[in-house]
Design a protein around this motif. Structure first.
Motif, PDB file in Angstrom:
ATOM      1  N   LEU A 170       0.999 -34.106 -37.551  1.00  0.00           N
ATOM      2  CA  LEU A 170       0.786 -34.737 -38.935  1.00  0.00           C
ATOM      3  C   LEU A 170      -0.498 -35.422 -38.727  1.00  0.00           C
ATOM      4  CD1 LEU A 170       4.334 -36.401 -39.454  1.00  0.00           C
ATOM      5  CD2 LEU A 170       3.296 -34.365 -40.560  1.00  0.00           C
ATOM      6  N   ASN A 171      -0.978 -35.852 -37.782  1.00  0.00           N
ATOM      7  CA  ASN A 171      -2.498 -36.687 -37.764  1.00  0.00           C
ATOM      8  C   ASN A 171      -3.205 -35.420 -37.875  1.00  0.00           C
ATOM      9  OD1 ASN A 171      -3.723 -39.142 -37.439  1.00  0.00           O
ATOM     10  ND2 ASN A 171      -4.628 -38.200 -35.608  1.00  0.00           N
ATOM     11  N   LEU A 172      -3.079 -34.711 -37.303  1.00  0.00           N
ATOM     12  CA  LEU A 172      -3.973 -33.327 -37.207  1.00  0.00           C
ATOM     13  C   LEU A 172      -4.276 -32.693 -38.708  1.00  0.00           C
ATOM     14  CD1 LEU A 172      -5.232 -31.748 -34.873  1.00  0.00           C
ATOM     15  CD2 LEU A 172      -3.436 -30.207 -34.931  1.00  0.00           C
ATOM     16  N   LYS A 173      -2.972 -32.723 -39.428  1.00  0.00           N
ATOM     17  CA  LYS A 173      -2.993 -32.339 -40.805  1.00  0.00           C
ATOM     18  C   LYS A 173      -3.798 -33.289 -41.599  1.00  0.00           C
ATOM     19  CE  LYS A 173       0.054 -30.606 -44.304  1.00  0.00           C
ATOM     20  NZ  LYS A 173       1.683 -30.435 -44.764  1.00  0.00           N
ATOM     21  N   LYS A 174      -3.738 -34.472 -41.459  1.00  0.00           N
ATOM     22  CA  LYS A 174      -4.476 -35.550 -42.399  1.00  0.00           C
ATOM     23  C   LYS A 174      -6.064 -35.598 -41.902  1.00  0.00           C
ATOM     24  CE  LYS A 174      -2.475 -39.685 -42.206  1.00  0.00           C
ATOM     25  NZ  LYS A 174      -1.406 -40.598 -42.106  1.00  0.00           N
ATOM     26  N   THR A 175      -6.170 -36.008 -40.662  1.00  0.00           N
ATOM     27  CA  THR A 175      -7.704 -36.085 -40.058  1.00  0.00           C
ATOM     28  C   THR A 175      -8.470 -35.043 -39.664  1.00  0.00           C
ATOM     29  OG1 THR A 175      -6.900 -36.841 -38.124  1.00  0.00           O
ATOM     30  CG2 THR A 175      -6.807 -38.449 -39.806  1.00  0.00           C
ATOM     31  N   GLY A 176      -7.583 -33.896 -39.150  1.00  0.00           N
ATOM     32  CA  GLY A 176      -8.360 -32.902 -38.484  1.00  0.00           C
ATOM     33  C   GLY A 176      -8.458 -32.820 -36.890  1.00  0.00           C
TER      34      GLY A 176
END
Lengths: 156, 721
Positions: B103-109
């Motif tokens: 989810l973090n990956l989706k938000k911040t890359g």
């Protein structure tokens, strides 16, 4: 030397232009449905093959003469995937513009107009005012939000 | 390049989250039956795919985590390691962290700074502890793994291959284009000069059917089974029961029930809230359950099904039920009601208090549910999408929440009204009634109080405003009204508030296709969207809630609440109450049908009837609708005399619809089902009841449904012959 294409049109005898990259199509204005309680700058909605677009009235935004004899055309502008229709008086030709013709907006052009411009180009026939569609949209958005805020305040 | 990578990353995250949720469910299954090879394979597949993709994209944390995880799973598949509760716990924990990273990956890359060392440690420990065990258990047979492994993984590959992922925006655009295609088709087929040409008219007919088929197919692509939403619940319930120290299982029925994607999004939060509520408040602690001789394990049942054109969702638990006394006490504590007021309320109405703003029965808010924003928000959310919610409870046995939502959000039944040349669409869910005020009645019904107008209606005073007044700056007062002739008034309901709206013209009810408002206009509170009415007119969809708010209507109209909306009225008293449409048959006896089953009452000109064989049909809403006479079921009745216009009750369902001809409409009643007399009913009659000394027979609608089916069958037989 770089050159690009600008589609030009008239509003109240001024020659305006927009980069063709922003323009999806130009049509004769279909029936415009007014939106009660929206600002004067948005003159209504049009139905473009099933998509409903807002119609922007640059004439009133730039405080130009409200009266127009000529037939109205709609320039359908694509800005960051949002389509909007800009009402103009008449459409002129597509011009090939050279970068070095670019000039900063002269100071003596009224702020009512200059705040929507990207720049000015010197042509043989006269001056072309290049519009910045993002500046136009920003302006309306800010105006509308301020407007609705004021309305709410009045209501409360 | 950067854009490409971003897109790739997004795809990776969506896919991985899906795989994770599958793996989660498999893990929970594994807890129950630890030797289920299929489930282990499922988890393995998910972890393996995630690992592979993560390595490719250089996501080191995910790779490291999934790599160790995969190793462990491999050991399990080989049989050298055995799954136990500790291990599933570790796995679920790993899944949690993985989800967070994704989810973090989706938000911040980027992967963020989540600590995975603990899980890695646990993984490593599992390896070590197993070494000792595996020495003692060397005789475990290992053949089964190999057999089972390959076929199941190829099978699932095939399933994946038959599906592709499509961006929802693309689907929306296709949908839009097809509606336009349909419009163009309509313009063509209404042109008479084209019909004269034989070739053209033939092609036009083809175009006609093709377009309709296409439209239906695209609609279908937007439908998703409700299981896409429910998949997350087993994991959620498992976590909840651990936290709460309860034993809870979840059962799901009708997972294949399909609804529009937009709706799935809209009911997501309300459902989670209701399930959390059930787990937290309803299901008792294990000791309490045993004391009450209930099964230790509490059960939450989710049910979904289609009924009369709506999606029904039920959340049922076998917990302690809702104590009416504590609801009453709370209502008084919170100053929502006085004890005298509560005296007058039925049990059902008391239960409905739970849906009121600022109510929460649990004394202490917990982290799991209940901060007082609960049920009223759920209700508002469900109502916002045109749905209804209803609560039933039996003390000690459990409670059940029933939700009804429309099949799709993008098509909405609405009333089309006109005001000063503008066309507006008012969503029907907010509509209470339409009133036509004759010129000479205006002065007695409408009054002016302190500059504002009020309408006297059914013993209540409703704020009265004109649509024209809202939509223009012109001031509006009573003197203007008198000059006017008759008045057309639409009574609307927003939340608990009622108000009346004067319009110039009421034109029709239509199923409208909702299109979003342009970004530049979205802040105008009184519109919720736009639509195209008829061939080319743009209509603005009125946001009734926003309208009420912008008018600053008072929020304290408690006395009006739930007393006006028919459906609410029926529900609020007692579940046993039903609304009935009564009518006279040709022998002048009263008969009735439940109003819930009737979608519309139409006056129809008999000239549009078409006889095919010995059955009558009409063309109605682009459908072929079989029309029945009461005499089709009741032999002794004469068919309705062929007059110019007749009254038709329309029954509509997903698979079949029909109309029933009735002679004369009589009334609409609310009756208690307890007063039904079910004995000695003749064929086709569900029950009898007596009202005002008259016997009313309630017709069994399933008889008509059978007739429809019989007709279909005979038609098939004929083709077969």
């Amino acid at each position: 030397m770089n050159s690009f294409k600008i589609s030009s049109f008239y509003i109240d005898n001024y020659l305006f232009g927009l980069n063709v990259g922003h323009i999806q199509e130009i049509i004769k204005s279909p029936k415009i449905t007014p939106i009660p309680s929206s600002s004067d700058y948005i003159c209504g909605l049009i139905n473009l093959r099933g998509q409903i677009l807002s119609c922007i009235d640059l004439r009133s935004m730039m405080a130009l003469d409200n009266y127009s004899e000529s037939k109205s055309m709609s320039v359908i502008v694509d800005s960051e995937d949002v389509l909007i229709s800009v009402l103009v008086d008449d459409v002129s030709e597509i011009l090939e513009i050279n970068d070095y013709d670019y000039e900063q907006t002269p100071d003596n052009i009224s702020n009512n107009i200059s705040r929507f411009l990207h720049g000015v180009y010197q042509l043989n026939s006269g001056i072309l005012l290049e519009l910045d569609i993002n500046k136009i949209l920003k302006f309306i958005e800010n105006y509308e939000i301020k407007n609705s805020f004021n309305n709410n305040m009045r209501g409360a | 390049m950067n854009e490409d990578f971003k897109e790739l990353l997004e795809d990776f995250v969506t896919e991985s989250l899906e795989l994770l949720s599958e793996a989660n469910n498999a893990l929970i299954e594994l807890e129950k039956s630890p030797h289920d090879k299929k489930q282990i394979d499922c988890v393995f597949r998910g972890v393996h795919s995630i690992k592979g993709a993560a390595a490719l994209m250089g996501l080191s944390k995910i790779e490291e985590l999934s790599h160790l995880w995969e190793e462990l799973l491999n050991k399990i598949r080989e049989g050298s390691l055995h799954i136990n509760e500790n291990l599933t716990d570790t796995f679920l924990m790993a899944a949690d962290i993985l989800e967070k990273i994704l989810l973090n990956l989706k938000k911040t890359g980027d992967e963020g700074n989540y600590d995975i060392s603990e899980v890695l440690e646990l993984f490593k420990n599992s390896f070590n502890s197993e070494k000792i065990k595996s020495e003692t258990r060397e005789s475990v047979p290992q053949k089964i793994t190999l057999q089972n492994n390959s076929p199941s993984s190829t099978a699932s590959m095939e399933i994946i291959d038959s599906h592709i992922k499509v961006d929802i925006n693309t689907l929306d655009k296709i949908m839009n284009l097809i509606s336009e295609l349909a419009l163009t088709r309509n313009q063509l087929i209404t042109r008479d000069d084209l019909k004269e040409n034989l070739y053209v008219s033939k092609s036009l007919k083809n175009l006609n059917t093709l377009t309709s088929d296409l439209q239906q197919m695209v609609m279908k692509t937007r439908m998703q089974p409700i299981s896409t939403l429910w998949n997350r619940y087993p994991k959620m319930i498992r976590d909840l029961s651990k936290n709460l120290g309860k034993k809870i299982s979840i059962k799901m029925e009708g997972q294949e029930t399909e609804l529009d994607r937009s709706l799935i999004e809209a009911i997501k939060d309300p459902l989670v809230h209701l399930i959390r509520n059930a787990a937290d408040h309803a299901i008792e602690m294990p000791e309490e359950r045993t004391a009450n001789s209930k099964q230790i394990e509490g059960e939450i049942i989710l049910r979904a099904y289609h009924k009369s054109g709506k999606v029904n969702i039920e959340i049922q638990d076998d917990g302690k039920g809702i104590s009416l006394e504590s609801v009453k006490k709370k209502a008084i504590d919170k100053n929502l009601y006085t004890s005298e007021e509560l005296e007058k309320l039925s049990d059902k109405e008391i239960l409905d208090i739970i849906f009121m703003p600022g109510f929460s029965t649990k004394d202490q808010a917990t982290t799991i549910s209940g901060r007082g924003v609960g049920m009223d928000v759920v209700k508002t959310n469900i109502q916002a999408i045109g749905g209804t919610i209803e609560l039933n409870s039996i003390m000690g046995k459990g409670a059940c929440v029933k939700i009804k939502v429309p099949l799709t959000l993008s098509i909405l039944p609405a009333l089309i009204v006109k005001s000063a040349d503008n066309t507006f669409a008012i969503p029907q869910t907010h509509l209470v009634e339409l009133i036509h005020i004759k010129e000479d009645k205006i002065n007695t019904i409408i009054e002016e109080v302190n500059g504002s107008l009020v309408l006297r209606s059914r013993g209540k005073l409703l704020p009265l405003i004109s649509l024209q007044q809202i939509t223009s700056t012109k001031n509006f007062d009573k003197t203007e009204l008198v000059e006017d002739q008759d008045l057309k008034v639409v009574v609307l309901q927003s939340d608990e508030k009622l108000f009346a709206l004067i319009v110039d013209e009421i034109s029709d009810t239509l199923e409208i296709v909702v299109k979003p408002l342009d970004r530049l206009l979205q802040h105008i509170p009184i519109y919720s969207g736009v639509t195209i009415v008829g061939q080319d007119t743009v209509g603005l969809i009125v946001d009734v809630g926003g309208l009420a708010k912008s008018l600053n209507l008072s929020k304290n109209q408690k006395d009006i609440s739930c007393k006006v909306n028919d459906e609410d009225y029926v529900n609020s008293k007692n579940n046993n109450f039903v609304g009935l449409v009564t009518f006279l048959n040709s022998n002048n006896n009263l008969m009735a049908l439940p109003i819930e089953d009737i979608s519309r009452i139409e006056k129809i000109n008999t000239s549009i009837f078409q006889k095919i064989g010995n059955k009558a049909y009409i063309h109605y809403n682009e459908k072929i609708l079989p029309v029945f006479n009461l005499s089709d079921i009741f032999d002794e009745l004469k068919p309705t005399a062929a007059e110019d216009s007749i009254t038709l009750l329309i029954y509509e369902d997903v698979d079949f619809s029909f109309g029933i001809v009735v002679d004369k409409l009589s009334d609409i009643l609310t009756v208690n089902q307890d007063s039904y007399i079910k004995d000695e009913c003749r064929l086709g009659v569900d029950a009898k009841l007596v009202i005002n000394n008259k016997i009313i027979e309630v017709i069994d609608l399933s008889k008509f449904k059978q007739l429809v089916n019989n007709n279909n069958n005979t038609a098939h037989n004929r083709v077969a012959l």
